[in-house]
Write a protein that holds these residues in place. Sequence first.
Motif, mmCIF file in Angstrom:
data_model
loop_
_atom_site.group_PDB
_atom_site.id
_atom_site.type_symbol
_atom_site.label_atom_id
_atom_site.label_comp_id
_atom_site.label_asym_id
_atom_site.label_seq_id
_atom_site.Cartn_x
_atom_site.Cartn_y
_atom_site.Cartn_z
ATOM 1 N N ALA A 187 -19.220 0.512 -18.361
ATOM 2 C CA ALA A 187 -19.051 0.444 -16.907
ATOM 3 C C ALA A 187 -19.699 1.683 -16.308
ATOM 4 O O ALA A 187 -19.772 2.734 -16.957
ATOM 5 C CB ALA A 187 -17.574 0.382 -16.518
ATOM 6 N N ILE A 188 -20.177 1.548 -15.095
ATOM 7 C CA ILE A 188 -20.794 2.668 -14.382
ATOM 8 C C ILE A 188 -20.130 2.774 -13.016
ATOM 9 O O ILE A 188 -20.200 1.841 -12.211
ATOM 10 C CB ILE A 188 -22.319 2.465 -14.214
ATOM 11 N N PHE A 189 -19.468 3.890 -12.781
ATOM 12 C CA PHE A 189 -18.781 4.124 -11.512
ATOM 13 C C PHE A 189 -19.661 5.036 -10.660
ATOM 14 O O PHE A 189 -19.927 6.179 -11.044
ATOM 15 C CB PHE A 189 -17.408 4.749 -11.743
ATOM 16 N N VAL A 190 -20.105 4.516 -9.532
ATOM 17 C CA VAL A 190 -21.015 5.254 -8.653
ATOM 18 C C VAL A 190 -20.258 5.668 -7.396
ATOM 19 O O VAL A 190 -19.655 4.831 -6.720
ATOM 20 C CB VAL A 190 -22.235 4.397 -8.254
ATOM 21 N N ILE A 191 -20.276 6.959 -7.109
ATOM 22 C CA ILE A 191 -19.693 7.460 -5.868
ATOM 23 C C ILE A 191 -20.830 7.783 -4.912
ATOM 24 O O ILE A 191 -21.597 8.721 -5.131
ATOM 25 C CB ILE A 191 -18.820 8.709 -6.108
ATOM 26 N N ASP A 192 -20.945 6.990 -3.872
ATOM 27 C CA ASP A 192 -21.942 7.207 -2.822
ATOM 28 C C ASP A 192 -21.278 8.078 -1.759
ATOM 29 O O ASP A 192 -20.433 7.619 -1.000
ATOM 30 C CB ASP A 192 -22.372 5.854 -2.251
#
Length: 290
Positions: free
Chosen positions: A18-23
Motif C-alpha cells: 500500500a502507498i499512503f500519500v499525504i498531499d
Amino acid sequence: MLTGMLDGLAAQTRPADAIFVIDNASTDHTRAVLDARSDLPMHITTSGENLGGAGGFHLGMLQAYDAGHDRILLMDDDVVPAPDFLEVMAAHQGPCQMAVREDLQGRLVEKAAIRFDLDNPLAIKPKTASVDSTYATRAEMPAEVEVENVAFEGFMVRRDVIAAIGLPDPSFFIFYDDVDFAIRARTAGFPIVCLRDAVLVRQLDFNQQHALDGWKGFYMYRNLFVVHFRYGSNLLVRLKPWLIMIMVVLLSPLRGGRGEAANVIKAIRSAREMRHLDPASSPAALRPSR
C-alpha cells in the motif's frame, strides 16, 4: 519529481502492499498526477492546510499503522528508488533501516549521522560524522552501517517500534522530526542501520545551507534547540542552545543581521514550549494493534 518517484515504486521487484500519500494542501496539479496512477495501490489524503513535512509523515505513518501494516517506509517526492530497493529493505529483519542515497551522478550523498553528539557541550554541531563523510563511495561501505540519526527519505521502521515509541512529532513542522524519532528509537533499544545496497537516487542537489534569517532558519534553530532540550545527556548540553543564541545575537552585526538575530530569539522561546513530545505522537495515542 513526484511522477519519477511513483514510476520508481511501480518498477519495484517487490511491490509495495500500500502507498499512503499525504498531499499537503498543494495548489498545483499534484492531485491530477496522483489520480492518473491506477497502477499503484495508493491511498491519498489531501490535508486542509500545509502540515509541513513533519505533519505529513506523522499522518502517513498513523494511517499505515492503523491499516495494520508491519513495516512502514517513509519517502519524500524528490527521490527515485532502484528497482530492488523495497526487496532489499524488506529482506532485513532489524527494527529500523535507512537507505543510502546518491545523487544523479552516482556520488554518495547519505547524510545520516554515524555520530550525533548530545554528550559534548563543545560540539556546536552535534552531527560529527555522517555516512558520506566517512565513506567516499558506496563500494567502500560495509553492507550495514549503524547510524544515530536518519532522514525520513528512505527510512523503514517495524510496527513494534512505533507501538513502543509512538509517531513522528508533527510540532516540528520541518527539520529534525526524523532526528527526534531516531533518538527515541535508539533510546528504547532499537538500533538503526544504513543498508549499502538499498539505493535511492536524489533528484535535487543536497543543499542543507538555508538562509538563517528566513522562515526555514527559524525552524532549523528552534528544532535543533528542541533536540538539545529533550535529549541532552547533561546540563551543559541542555544549556548549549542559550550559548548559541547569545553568539548569534552578538555576531549579528557581522553576519546574519537583524533577521537571524530575531529568528534565534524567537526560536529559543518556542523551543522551551516543546521540551516534551507532542501528546499526539506518544504510544498512548495509538489504537491497539489488531
